[in-house]
Design an enzyme around this catalytic site. Structure first.
Site, PDB file in Angstrom:
ATOM      1  N   ASP A  87       0.875  -1.176   0.000  1.00 44.59           N
ATOM      2  CA  ASP A  87       0.000   0.000   0.000  1.00 44.59           C
ATOM      3  C   ASP A  87       0.914   1.228   0.000  1.00 44.59           C
ATOM      4  O   ASP A  87       1.349   1.681  -1.057  1.00 44.59           O
ATOM      5  CB  ASP A  87      -0.897  -0.103   1.237  1.00 44.59           C
ATOM      6  CG  ASP A  87      -1.963   0.960   1.303  1.00 44.59           C
ATOM      7  OD1 ASP A  87      -1.950   1.878   0.483  1.00 44.59           O
ATOM      8  OD2 ASP A  87      -2.825   0.894   2.205  1.00 44.59           O
ATOM      9  N   PHE A 100      -9.776  -0.867  -0.510  1.00 44.87           N
ATOM     10  CA  PHE A 100      -9.430  -1.856   0.513  1.00 44.87           C
ATOM     11  C   PHE A 100      -9.964  -3.209   0.075  1.00 44.87           C
ATOM     12  O   PHE A 100     -11.143  -3.353  -0.248  1.00 44.87           O
ATOM     13  CB  PHE A 100      -9.994  -1.458   1.879  1.00 44.87           C
ATOM     14  CG  PHE A 100      -9.346  -2.219   2.999  1.00 44.87           C
ATOM     15  CD1 PHE A 100      -8.134  -1.808   3.521  1.00 44.87           C
ATOM     16  CD2 PHE A 100      -9.942  -3.368   3.510  1.00 44.87           C
ATOM     17  CE1 PHE A 100      -7.515  -2.530   4.541  1.00 44.87           C
ATOM     18  CE2 PHE A 100      -9.334  -4.090   4.528  1.00 44.87           C
ATOM     19  CZ  PHE A 100      -8.121  -3.671   5.036  1.00 44.87           C
ATOM     20  N   ARG A 118     -10.190 -14.116   5.158  1.00 48.60           N
ATOM     21  CA  ARG A 118      -8.932 -14.605   4.585  1.00 48.60           C
ATOM     22  C   ARG A 118      -9.164 -15.807   3.678  1.00 48.60           C
ATOM     23  O   ARG A 118      -8.373 -16.083   2.792  1.00 48.60           O
ATOM     24  CB  ARG A 118      -7.961 -15.018   5.704  1.00 48.60           C
ATOM     25  CG  ARG A 118      -7.445 -13.873   6.558  1.00 48.60           C
ATOM     26  CD  ARG A 118      -6.303 -14.367   7.440  1.00 48.60           C
ATOM     27  NE  ARG A 118      -5.989 -13.465   8.532  1.00 48.60           N
ATOM     28  CZ  ARG A 118      -5.183 -12.404   8.449  1.00 48.60           C
ATOM     29  NH1 ARG A 118      -4.625 -12.086   7.304  1.00 48.60           N
ATOM     30  NH2 ARG A 118      -4.941 -11.654   9.498  1.00 48.60           N
TER      31      ARG A 118
HETATM   32  P1  5GP Z   1       1.928  -0.600   3.625  1.00 43.87           P
HETATM   33  O1  5GP Z   1       3.005  -0.627   4.664  1.00 43.87           O
HETATM   34  O2  5GP Z   1       2.436  -0.926   2.240  1.00 43.87           O
HETATM   35  O3  5GP Z   1       1.159   0.680   3.650  1.00 43.87           O
HETATM   36  O4  5GP Z   1       0.849  -1.669   4.052  1.00 43.87           O
HETATM   37  C1  5GP Z   1       1.051  -3.010   3.910  1.00 43.87           C
HETATM   38  C2  5GP Z   1       0.190  -3.810   4.855  1.00 43.87           C
HETATM   39  O5  5GP Z   1      -1.059  -3.174   5.149  1.00 43.87           O
HETATM   40  C3  5GP Z   1      -0.156  -5.121   4.188  1.00 43.87           C
HETATM   41  O6  5GP Z   1       0.817  -6.100   4.458  1.00 43.87           O
HETATM   42  C4  5GP Z   1      -1.509  -5.435   4.791  1.00 43.87           C
HETATM   43  O7  5GP Z   1      -1.348  -6.074   6.034  1.00 43.87           O
HETATM   44  C5  5GP Z   1      -2.139  -4.073   5.027  1.00 43.87           C
HETATM   45  N1  5GP Z   1      -2.985  -3.658   3.914  1.00 43.87           N
HETATM   46  C6  5GP Z   1      -2.749  -2.664   3.036  1.00 43.87           C
HETATM   47  N2  5GP Z   1      -3.751  -2.543   2.149  1.00 43.87           N
HETATM   48  C7  5GP Z   1      -4.646  -3.508   2.454  1.00 43.87           C
HETATM   49  C8  5GP Z   1      -5.909  -3.910   1.881  1.00 43.87           C
HETATM   50  O8  5GP Z   1      -6.434  -3.370   0.883  1.00 43.87           O
HETATM   51  N3  5GP Z   1      -6.540  -4.948   2.483  1.00 43.87           N
HETATM   52  C9  5GP Z   1      -6.039  -5.594   3.575  1.00 43.87           C
HETATM   53  N4  5GP Z   1      -6.759  -6.595   4.070  1.00 43.87           N
HETATM   54  N5  5GP Z   1      -4.860  -5.251   4.139  1.00 43.87           N
HETATM   55  C10 5GP Z   1      -4.167  -4.226   3.578  1.00 43.87           C
END
Ligand code: 5GP
Length: 178
Positions: free
Chosen positions: A102, A151, A164
Site C-alpha cells: 500500500d 481496501f 482470509r
Molecule cells: P503498507 O506498509 O504498504 O502501507 O501496508 C502493507 C500492509 O497493510 C499489508 O501487508 C496489509 O497487512 C495491510 N494492507 C494494506 N492494504 C490492504 C488492503 O487493501 N486490504 C487488507 N486486508 N490489508 C491491507
C-alpha cells in the site's frame, strides 16, 4: 460470503494463472541458487502456499510476522516484529513473499531489516500493489497485479481476521475497519 464483500478485484482464475507465471519466472531466475522464501504473516500465507508449488526448485521456507500499524507508525515507517526468522539468511538468496503493498512502508522496513543480516541477495515478490500510493522507492522484482486504491480482502487478506479464506480478491464494502 456476506453483504460486506463487494466485486471481485482479482478473480480466482486470474490469480491462479498469474501465480503460475510468477512461479515460472522465479524458477528461471533462481535455477542455480534456490531462494529461502520469507512469507509475511498472516496475509501472505495462501499466496506463499500457491507460489511455492509453482516454483520447480528446492526452496526453503520461513516466515516473519509484523504488527499492523496505527496512524503514528504509518508516518514513521516503523514496524514491530512479532515473529522473527528462524533460519540464518547470511549469504543466502532471500525472496520476500508479501501479500499487498500500500504505502510500501512495511515492505521497505522488511527489506532493510533482512538486508542488514548479510544475505547474498534480497528480492521481493508482491501479489498486489496499490496503484500510485507508494511513499517510498521500492525494489519489486515480481508483482502479481496492480490494483486500484481500494481496501481488499480475500486470498489471505482480512478485516478483523475475517475473509482470509475467500478464494478471490474482493473489494471490502462493510463498516469501517478499525
Ligand atoms: P503498507 O506498509 O504498504 O502501507 O501496508 C502493507 C500492509 O497493510 C499489508 O501487508 C496489509 O497487512 C495491510 N494492507 C494494506 N492494504 C490492504 C488492503 O487493501 N486490504 C487488507 N486486508 N490489508 C491491507
Amino acid at each position: 460470503m456476506d453483504e460486506h464483500i463487494g466485486r471481485a478485484v482479482v478473480g480466482v482464475d486470474a490469480l491462479q494463472d498469474r501465480v503460475g507465471e510468477l512461479g515460472a519466472q522465479i524458477t528461471a531466475d533462481y535455477t542455480d541458487d534456490p531462494p529461502i522464501l520469507v512469507g509475511v504473516l498472516k496475509g501472505a500465507f495462501l499466496f506463499m502456499a500457491d507460489l511455492a508449488r509453482a516454483i520447480a526448485l528446492p526452496v526453503e521456507f520461513d516466515f516473519m510476522a509484523v504488527s499492523s500499524y496505527g496512524s503514528a507508525t504509518r508516518t514513521s515507517g516503523t514496524v514491530r516484529i512479532l515473529k522473527d526468522l528462524d533460519v540464518d539468511v547470511t549469504d543466502r538468496p532471500v525472496l520476500i513473499v508479501e501479500d499487498i503493498v500500500d504505502s510500501g512502508l512495511t515492505l521497505a522496513y522488511l527489506q532493510r531489516n533482512i538486508a542488514a543480516r548479510g544475505p547474498r541477495s534480497v528480492a521481493t515478490c508482491a501479489l498486489l500493489v496499490k496503484d500510485g500510493l507508494q511513499r517510498t522507492e521500492l525494489d519489486l522484482a515480481y508483482v502479481g497485479f496492480t490494483i486500484p486504491p481500494v481496501f481488499v480482502v480475500g486470498y489471505g487478506l482480512d478485516v478483523g481476521e475475517r475473509y482470509r479464506n475467500l478464494s478471490g480478491i474482493h473489494e471490502y464494502v462493510g463498516p469501517p475497519r478499525r
